[in-house]
Write an enzyme that holds these catalytic residues in place. Structure first.
Site, short mmCIF file in Angstrom:
data_model
loop_
_atom_site.label_atom_id
_atom_site.label_comp_id
_atom_site.label_asym_id
_atom_site.label_seq_id
_atom_site.Cartn_x
_atom_site.Cartn_y
_atom_site.Cartn_z
N ARG A 1 -4.28 6.04 -7.78
CA ARG A 1 -3.89 7.42 -8.12
C ARG A 1 -3.97 7.66 -9.62
NH1 ARG A 1 1.79 7.94 -6.41
NH2 ARG A 1 1.81 5.67 -6.27
N LEU B 1 0.84 -1.19 0.00
CA LEU B 1 0.00 0.00 0.00
C LEU B 1 0.88 1.24 0.00
CD1 LEU B 1 -2.82 -0.81 2.60
CD2 LEU B 1 -3.15 -0.33 0.17
N ASP B 2 0.44 2.29 -0.71
CA ASP B 2 1.15 3.56 -0.68
C ASP B 2 1.30 4.05 0.76
OD1 ASP B 2 1.35 3.65 -3.42
OD2 ASP B 2 -0.36 5.01 -3.70
N LEU B 3 2.31 4.88 0.98
CA LEU B 3 2.55 5.46 2.30
C LEU B 3 1.29 6.12 2.86
CD1 LEU B 3 4.55 6.34 4.56
CD2 LEU B 3 4.97 8.40 3.20
#
Length: 247
Positions: A193, A39-41
């Site tokens: 995104r 998962l993205d930060l």
């Protein structure tokens, strides 16, 4: 002997997926841990972690479909495609209207373009991502000032719908004229995104996202997950409860 099995974690926004594994190492006294689906930060939600012999099964977990919710901001685009990145495109209509709604770019318009993103589609990943180029992450090259071009990848979106009007997320670096909350069921390798960017461009404007949260991997739901600081040895999940085939 190192225990084998899965742990269902609810990653908080602001920590890396790697750091989210630290409680496992502490509670189970082992370094033999891994996870499926980074998962993205800034994203939160379900991570399926594995320990011991179960780590060899992570590719099967990672291949499963995912479900996310996210907030789409229409009116500007950033370098990271997140709400608080450096603004690279700003729709002048958002500035002229003082953040008010723009005619022709409303919920009905957004819902009308969603079918174009259903099924098998080609998607270009964000430049700030973990895709490897010459042995280094794309984001590392960008931070070093190198211009990169990422190839489109085939993904599958099974479901995409608007679930409500979104609130304004704190810290927006650009001016938006509308925000919407969406839910997406998709294949491995889908970048939320990028999806936000592409939805906005289809509407003739710019966009970025915030509040990305993963709710499901395969048939495993976030409701079963535990925060890292609440983890105990009792949260170890047998392999057959995560995978749908005998091992």
């Amino acid at each position: 002997m190192t225990p084998s099995g899965f742990v269902l974690l609810d990653k908080v926004a602001g920590e890396t997926s790697f750091k989210a594994l630290f409680p496992l190492k502490r509670v189970f006294c082992t370094k033999r841990v891994g996870h499926a689906g980074t998962l993205d930060l800034r994203a939160s939600g379900l991570i399926i972690a594995a320990m011991g012999r179960a780590t060899r099964l992570l590719p099967y977990v990672e291949a499963k479909d995912k479900c996310y919710t996210f907030r789409l901001h229409l009116g500007y685009e950033t370098d990271t495609l997140e709400w608080d990145g450096d603004v690279v495109e700003q729709d002048s209509r958002a500035l002229e209207n003082g953040g008010a709604a723009v005619a022709g770019v409303d919920r009905a318009a957004l819902e009308s373009v969603l079918p174009k993103f259903m099924g098998d589609i080609d998607q270009v990943p964000p430049k700030y991502c973990a895709v490897k180029i010459d042995g280094h992450r794309a984001s590392d090259w960008v931070e070093r000032g190198k211009q990169i071009e990422l190839a489109a990848r085939r993904i599958h979106i099974a479901s995409l719908k608007v679930v409500g009007a979104g609130a304004l997320t704190e810290g927006c670096t650009g001016k938006s004229f509308a925000t919407f909350d969406l839910e997406c069921e998709c294949s491995k390798g889908t970048y939320i995104r990028s999806l936000g960017r592409d939805l906005a461009r289809e509407l003739g404007t710019f966009g970025c996202v915030s509040m990305i949260r993963r709710h499901r991997i395969g048939h495993v739901n976030l409701e079963r997950a535990v925060k890292g600081d609440e983890l105990t040895r009792e949260h170890l999940v047998p392999v057959n409860e995560v995978l749908e085939f005998p091992v």
